[in-house]
Motif scaffolding. Structure first.
Motif, PDB file in Angstrom:
ATOM      1  N   ASP A 152      -4.022  12.998   7.636  1.00 40.90           N
ATOM      2  CA  ASP A 152      -3.034  12.658   6.605  1.00 40.90           C
ATOM      3  C   ASP A 152      -1.930  13.706   6.527  1.00 40.90           C
ATOM      4  OD1 ASP A 152      -4.231  10.279   5.851  1.00 40.90           O
ATOM      5  OD2 ASP A 152      -5.349  11.147   4.178  1.00 40.90           O
ATOM      6  N   ARG A 210      -4.082  -1.770   4.228  1.00 38.11           N
ATOM      7  CA  ARG A 210      -3.174  -0.646   4.512  1.00 38.11           C
ATOM      8  C   ARG A 210      -2.172  -0.976   5.620  1.00 38.11           C
ATOM      9  NH1 ARG A 210      -7.852   3.660   5.358  1.00 38.11           N
ATOM     10  NH2 ARG A 210      -6.189   4.923   6.276  1.00 38.11           N
ATOM     11  N   GLY A 235       2.765   8.045  12.344  1.00 39.01           N
ATOM     12  CA  GLY A 235       1.757   7.709  11.355  1.00 39.01           C
ATOM     13  C   GLY A 235       0.420   7.366  11.992  1.00 39.01           C
ATOM     14  N   LYS A 286      -0.330  11.065  -1.728  1.00 40.57           N
ATOM     15  CA  LYS A 286       0.341  12.298  -1.321  1.00 40.57           C
ATOM     16  C   LYS A 286      -0.686  13.394  -1.038  1.00 40.57           C
ATOM     17  CE  LYS A 286       4.776  11.537  -3.629  1.00 40.57           C
ATOM     18  NZ  LYS A 286       5.778  12.082  -4.590  1.00 40.57           N
ATOM     19  N   ASN A 326       0.363  13.421   9.576  1.00 42.98           N
ATOM     20  CA  ASN A 326       1.193  12.225   9.423  1.00 42.98           C
ATOM     21  C   ASN A 326       2.277  12.426   8.368  1.00 42.98           C
ATOM     22  OD1 ASN A 326      -0.145  10.737  11.402  1.00 42.98           O
ATOM     23  ND2 ASN A 326      -1.649   9.929   9.961  1.00 42.98           N
ATOM     24  N   ARG A 386      -6.302   8.421   4.476  1.00 43.50           N
ATOM     25  CA  ARG A 386      -5.826   7.354   3.599  1.00 43.50           C
ATOM     26  C   ARG A 386      -4.385   6.961   3.914  1.00 43.50           C
ATOM     27  NH1 ARG A 386      -9.262   4.412   2.630  1.00 43.50           N
ATOM     28  NH2 ARG A 386      -7.857   3.392   1.163  1.00 43.50           N
ATOM     29  N   SER A 387      -3.878   7.364   5.069  1.00 42.44           N
ATOM     30  CA  SER A 387      -2.510   6.990   5.443  1.00 42.44           C
ATOM     31  C   SER A 387      -2.401   5.483   5.654  1.00 42.44           C
ATOM     32  CB  SER A 387      -2.094   7.694   6.735  1.00 42.44           C
ATOM     33  OG  SER A 387      -2.026   9.087   6.556  1.00 42.44           O
ATOM     34  N   ALA A 388      -1.203   4.955   5.429  1.00 39.85           N
ATOM     35  CA  ALA A 388      -0.939   3.561   5.772  1.00 39.85           C
ATOM     36  C   ALA A 388      -1.037   3.387   7.282  1.00 39.85           C
ATOM     37  CB  ALA A 388       0.451   3.157   5.289  1.00 39.85           C
ATOM     38  N   TYR A 406       0.833  -1.189   0.000  1.00 39.67           N
ATOM     39  CA  TYR A 406       0.000   0.000   0.000  1.00 39.67           C
ATOM     40  C   TYR A 406       0.870   1.241   0.000  1.00 39.67           C
ATOM     41  CZ  TYR A 406      -3.528   3.439   1.328  1.00 39.67           C
ATOM     42  OH  TYR A 406      -4.352   4.524   1.344  1.00 39.67           O
ATOM     43  N   GLN A 407       0.516   2.196  -0.849  1.00 41.02           N
ATOM     44  CA  GLN A 407       1.205   3.473  -0.902  1.00 41.02           C
ATOM     45  C   GLN A 407       0.255   4.579  -0.459  1.00 41.02           C
ATOM     46  OE1 GLN A 407       4.423   4.170  -1.670  1.00 41.02           O
ATOM     47  NE2 GLN A 407       4.840   1.971  -1.867  1.00 41.02           N
ATOM     48  N   THR A 408       0.654   5.315   0.569  1.00 40.70           N
ATOM     49  CA  THR A 408      -0.170   6.424   1.045  1.00 40.70           C
ATOM     50  C   THR A 408      -0.256   7.515  -0.018  1.00 40.70           C
ATOM     51  OG1 THR A 408       0.430   6.026   3.353  1.00 40.70           O
ATOM     52  CG2 THR A 408      -0.403   8.217   2.802  1.00 40.70           C
TER      53      THR A 408
END
Length: 538
Positions: A324, A351, A425, A99, A327, A408-410, A95-97
């Motif tokens: 987000d 995630r 995070g 930007k 973080n 939508r952060s990991a 999973y990619q957070t």
């Protein structure tokens, strides 16, 4: 501006943004249809015909199962659908957070209290903690003394109102009539807080251990400068347990004073000793002053309560975007309320950084839900009458909107109740959906600021952590202006973009974190503190 909203392209229901009447036309690029019945604002209506056992989709996930046929344009209710959530499993996905724009925030700072462990407080409190409920009376006696003599006591206007009624005067109370608190003795100490509770003995040893870890979390919290701990001596929650808990997670170097009543010849002797020694430490703590700190030193607790049908459209996604951004700057956020993550488990699992973190989340969710079912409840019974009245008619609908507070952060880590957040995070914290038990847990896990969305209104606060109340609709701050700090309803009522509102909310966070502005909950003295016993509390 449209009078309805489809949240995700996969959804087969829409949300009314205003009261919609039978016959109102719902127009799409490829056609239109007329509503069959009244759809109140915040409620949902069908975008196609449904048969029994069909799935209702919102936020792109299943949120209900159809109980009886529903025609296109009909209202979705508790009578025609029931709760249903999707299955989930670890899938080992990368999973990619996404930007977010933090270009204007990288050099921003707030004025906070720097602790030797590297944390930074948004406030500077001294706390009194009882290890067991039979010390509550002693805390009450000490509270009366410390608040009155150190300038923290707030005058009760209703006491004056009654006094006037008794004397036959007009019962109206004016601001100038209320006696103001005396000047604070300690300029740099924001308050002395007293965390009474009903635990510490008589329950299970596991209850005592959870309570001790929570109380230790409050001492560790960066908004706390030091603590006075009161004990009887024979209870389950021993002083040695909290001393051990304070050695974990961070390098604590705060003053902590311990008083065990069974080691003193009298109550008076113990309380006088507590007053003398605490006053001496307060004089030292008062030397700590606010200094600039980067926004990466913020740890945001993410909470909702008194939710409505707009919470998952306005306030919660706004909180998620702010989370987000903090973080991305290197800060932390903590998403609580596990009963309100039911139905979005797969997204959170996907995630997670590894199987261990995902498995811990799954274990906590399933064991909690199992305990609820064992006493005749379950996550599906989480929505309150107020939630249902305002359109949150299944737990999965409520959860899908509530989870947006996490952005939508990991996922950085998963925490059981009273575990302290140490990972940068987004952290997931197992708490009930109960507002106060959950906010109590957030502060105990290290949050130095709590963002709290509400659509129906709630005065909830916390003894040591500022709670910023964020309205999901613009009617609420006009109706209950003394409890609301920020209006996220402007996304709908005024068409202000989410990006602009997120910038405005971050400005408010900086003001409050710097001590330049108080939250409504702090102005009201709303010091809510209820530890969660590991029984069932939804």
């Amino acid at each position: 501006m449209k009078n309805y909203l489809i949240i995700s392209p996969e959804d087969n229901v829409a949300v009314a943004l205003e009261d919609l009447k039978p016959g109102d036309s719902i127009t799409f690029p490829d056609g239109s249809f007329s509503l069959k019945e009244l759809v109140p604002v915040k409620h949902k209506f069908a975008l196609n015909d449904f048969n029994i056992n069909d799935r209702i989709i919102m936020y792109g996930v299943p949120v209900g199962k159809v109980l009886k046929p529903i025609a296109k344009g009909e209202l979705i209710t508790t009578e025609n659908i029931k709760h249903e959530a999707a299955t989930y499993a670890f899938q080992n996905k990368e999973y990619q957070t996404p930007k977010v724009d933090i270009s204007d925030l990288k050099e921003r700072s707030f004025l906070g209290y720097h602790r030797s462990d590297g944390q930074v407080g948004t406030a500077n409190y001294w706390i009194f903690i009882p290890m067991v409920f039979c010390q509550n009376r002693n805390l009450k006696v000490l509270r009366e003394a410390f608040e009155a003599e150190l300038g923290y006591k707030k005058e009760n206007p209703y006491k004056l109102q009654l006094k006037k009624l008794v004397s036959g005067e007009s019962a109206e109370v004016f601001v100038e009539d209320v006696e103001k608190a005396s000047e604070k003795v300690f300029e740099n100490i924001d308050g002395i807080k007293f965390l009474t509770h009903e635990g510490g003995c008589g329950g299970t040893r596991a209850d005592a251990e959870a309570l001790v870890n929570l109380l230790a979390g409050y001492i560790k919290n960066p908004n706390v400068a030091g603590a006075t701990v009161m004990s009887l001596g024979c209870q389950h929650a021993q002083i040695s347990m909290i001393q051990e808990a304070l050695t974990k997670d961070i390098n604590l170097e705060k003053p902590v004073l311990y008083f065990e009543q069974q080691q003193f010849s009298s109550e008076k002797e113990m309380l006088m000793s507590a007053v003398n020694k605490t006053y001496k430490e307060l004089s030292e703590v008062n030397k700590i002053t606010r200094k600039p700190a980067p926004l990466s030193k913020l740890t945001l607790g993410l909470e909702c309560g008194g939710s409505d049908g707009f919470s998952g459209i306005t306030a919660n996604p706004l909180i998620g975007l702010v989370s987000d951004k903090i973080n991305a700057l290197g800060g932390k956020s903590i998403l609580s309320e596990f009963p309100e993550l039911c139905g979005v488990e797969q997204d959170l699992i996907d995630r997670s950084p590894n199987r261990d973190i995902a498995d811990k989340f799954i274990h906590l969710m399933e064991s909690y839900n199992k305990k609820a079912h064992e006493v005749g409840s379950g996550f599906d019974m989480n929505p309150s009458p107020g939630n249902i009245k305002d359109g949150l008619i299944t737990d999965a609908i409520k959860s899908a909107g509530a989870a947006t507070k996490g952005g939508r952060s990991a996922i950085a880590d998963v925490l059981d109740y009273a575990e302290y957040a140490t990972e940068q995070g987004l952290n997931l914290l197992c708490t009930p959906g109960n507002d106060v038990e959950s906010t109590t847990g957030l502060a105990g896990s290290g949050a130095n600021m709590i963002l709290f969305s509400t659509g129906l209104g709630t005065p909830t606060g916390n003894p040591v952590c500022p709670v910023i109340k964020i309205a999901s609709n613009s009617m609420l701050p006009a109706k209950m202006k003394d409890i609301i700090d920020f209006d996220a309803g402007k996304l709908v009522s005024e068409g202000i973009s989410q990006e602009e509102l997120s910038n405005q909310l971050i400005e408010l966070i900086i003001e409050i974190a710097s001590g330049k502005k108080q939250t409504c909950a702090d102005k009201l003295g709303q010091d809510d503190f209820i530890p969660w016993k590991r029984g069932v509390s939804l």
